[in-house]
Design an enzyme around this catalytic site. Structure first.
Site, PDB file in Angstrom:
ATOM      1  N   CYS A  57       0.822  -1.216   0.000  1.00  0.00           N
ATOM      2  CA  CYS A  57       0.000   0.000   0.000  1.00  0.00           C
ATOM      3  C   CYS A  57       0.858   1.268   0.000  1.00  0.00           C
ATOM      4  O   CYS A  57       1.721   1.443   0.858  1.00  0.00           O
ATOM      5  CB  CYS A  57      -0.877  -0.039   1.250  1.00  0.00           C
ATOM      6  SG  CYS A  57      -1.695   1.519   1.600  1.00  0.00           S
ATOM      7  N   TYR A 183      -5.434   5.414  -8.769  1.00  0.00           N
ATOM      8  CA  TYR A 183      -6.610   4.628  -8.347  1.00  0.00           C
ATOM      9  C   TYR A 183      -7.857   5.092  -9.103  1.00  0.00           C
ATOM     10  O   TYR A 183      -8.730   4.293  -9.431  1.00  0.00           O
ATOM     11  CB  TYR A 183      -6.847   4.781  -6.839  1.00  0.00           C
ATOM     12  CG  TYR A 183      -5.872   3.978  -6.013  1.00  0.00           C
ATOM     13  CD1 TYR A 183      -6.174   2.678  -5.604  1.00  0.00           C
ATOM     14  CD2 TYR A 183      -4.633   4.498  -5.642  1.00  0.00           C
ATOM     15  CE1 TYR A 183      -5.287   1.929  -4.855  1.00  0.00           C
ATOM     16  CE2 TYR A 183      -3.738   3.755  -4.890  1.00  0.00           C
ATOM     17  CZ  TYR A 183      -4.069   2.474  -4.499  1.00  0.00           C
ATOM     18  OH  TYR A 183      -3.180   1.732  -3.761  1.00  0.00           O
TER      19      TYR A 183
HETATM   20  N1  LIG Z   1      -6.616   7.895   3.853  1.00  0.00           N
HETATM   21  C1  LIG Z   1      -5.950   6.677   4.037  1.00  0.00           C
HETATM   22  C2  LIG Z   1      -6.119   5.747   2.869  1.00  0.00           C
HETATM   23  C3  LIG Z   1      -5.534   4.404   3.135  1.00  0.00           C
HETATM   24  C4  LIG Z   1      -6.049   3.355   2.139  1.00  0.00           C
HETATM   25  O1  LIG Z   1      -7.012   3.576   1.410  1.00  0.00           O
HETATM   26  N2  LIG Z   1      -5.405   2.172   2.128  1.00  0.00           N
HETATM   27  C5  LIG Z   1      -5.808   1.112   1.228  1.00  0.00           C
HETATM   28  C6  LIG Z   1      -4.639   0.252   0.810  1.00  0.00           C
HETATM   29  S1  LIG Z   1      -3.666   0.931  -0.448  1.00  0.00           S
HETATM   30  C7  LIG Z   1      -6.739   0.153   1.940  1.00  0.00           C
HETATM   31  O2  LIG Z   1      -6.430  -0.307   3.023  1.00  0.00           O
HETATM   32  N3  LIG Z   1      -7.862  -0.154   1.305  1.00  0.00           N
HETATM   33  C8  LIG Z   1      -8.798  -1.094   1.800  1.00  0.00           C
HETATM   34  C9  LIG Z   1     -10.208  -0.697   1.450  1.00  0.00           C
HETATM   35  O3  LIG Z   1     -10.417   0.381   0.894  1.00  0.00           O
HETATM   36  O4  LIG Z   1     -11.094  -1.492   1.745  1.00  0.00           O
HETATM   37  C10 LIG Z   1      -4.493   6.965   4.327  1.00  0.00           C
HETATM   38  O5  LIG Z   1      -3.841   7.692   3.565  1.00  0.00           O
HETATM   39  O6  LIG Z   1      -4.003   6.461   5.321  1.00  0.00           O
END
Ligand SMILES: N[C@@H](CCC(=O)N[C@@H](CS)C(=O)NCC(=O)O)C(=O)O
Length: 314
Positions: A57, A183
């Protein structure tokens, strides 16, 4: 892939229908701060906090980078989740050390039994008050940059006062167009939404490439937070985003300045060790079955990140 609704896990893909096929990222749910201040609820203490990350990530990668650069490894331990994010969301390879949980959503309900929202990495957990301090990477890196200096004696500053407005400006430009832009290309479910994101992405990459012709780093001659936030997207670009997310106008390797800039950042002490191409490729290609139903993970590309970057003259 799914989310928690009143503490119960539901296996659902992102809803783009209500947004004309566009992917819209949800705001993080836990937004507290560790602060070096005697009144603060969350104070900097060695061993008090635990960080849950995925090596795939880009948002979690930022926090690992700041943890390394700021000498926080002995003070903040880490659990790395499995690269595959399937019907149960992020899973642990082995039961994680604090509670023996095997799924990341159990950490969220451990903090708040009726939590509603997406279950994302990174997560900064407080062992003392038994809750999540923050799951917002942009804020976790600010805490790591500064609030633990009293423990480490490391006063390197990636968000220095005199550069803050320049850094903020770059962050505000790069986040929607590039960090989240890849994304927005990959998760778009209409041609229009994809094309809009694609155009904005490559316009922004062109602009940053031009800037780097005459500037060593985004904010001038010093590496700042803005560079690390851009780095975690650039390092995944040729390996994943070009193919999997259809960001294929050109590769980072094809840009005259971005290419050397990316290599230079990758070659900073400790950074290559925070970068794991197995996790990166496996996560995206294997987990997003609506984009890649065969789950085949490509072998290539061959990347050249270790040869001289040629940016010393700037
Ligand atoms: N706003 C968050 C975004 C984090 C994020 O979206 N992480 C993704 C991985 S790249 C995730 O865990 N996605 C799981 C989901 O959306 O269900 C940050 O910057 O910490």
């Amino acid at each position: 892939m799914g989310q928690l609704v009143n503490g119960v896990w539901h296996d659902t893909w992102y809803d783009t229908k209500n947004n004309g096929g566009k992917f819209v990222r949800e705001d993080a749910g836990f937004r507290d701060w560790v602060q070096d201040n005697p009144q603060a609820k969350f104070q900097p203490e060695s061993g008090r906090y635990h960080l849950y990350v995925s090596l795939a990530c880009p948002w979690a990668h930022r926090t690992l980078i700041l943890r390394t650069l700021k000498g926080l490894e002995p003070h903040i331990d880490v659990t790395v989740v499995c690269p595959d994010m399937l019907s149960e969301g992020w899973q642990m390879g082995l039961p994680e050390p604090l509670f023996g949980h095997t799924l990341l959503h159990q950490i969220y309900t451990q903090a708040k039994v009726d939590y509603t929202g997406r279950v994302t990495v990174p997560v900064l957990w407080d062992k003392k008050t038994q809750t999540i301090v923050s799951n917002e990477s942009s804020e976790i890196i600010r805490m790591f940059n500064r609030e633990f200096d009293c423990l480490t004696g490391n006063v390197d500053d990636y968000y220095p006062q005199h550069l803050r407005s320049v850094i903020d400006e770059w962050n505000d430009y790069i986040y929607p167009a590039i960090n989240n832009g890849v994304y927005r290309c990959g998760f778009a479910t209409t041609q229009e939404a994809y094309e809009e994101a694609y155009q904005q992405l490559f316009e922004a990459l062109d602009r940053v490439d031009r800037h780097l012709e005459t500037h060593r780093y985004l904010a001038g001659n010093q590496i700042t937070e803005a560079d690390w936030r851009l780095f975690t997207t650039l390092i995944r670009f040729d390996a994943v985003y070009v193919g999997h997310f259809k960001c294929n106008k050109q590769r980072i390797q094809d840009y005259p300045n971005l290419n050397g800039y990316l290599k230079e950042l990758y070659q900073v002490d400790g950074i290559a060790q925070t970068t794991d191409f197995y996790h990166i490729k496996r996560h995206y290609y294997f987990s997003h079955t609506s984009i890649n139903p065969t789950q085949i993970v490509p072998q290539g590309p061959q990347l050249d990140l270790e040869s001289p970057h040629g940016r010393m003259h700037l």
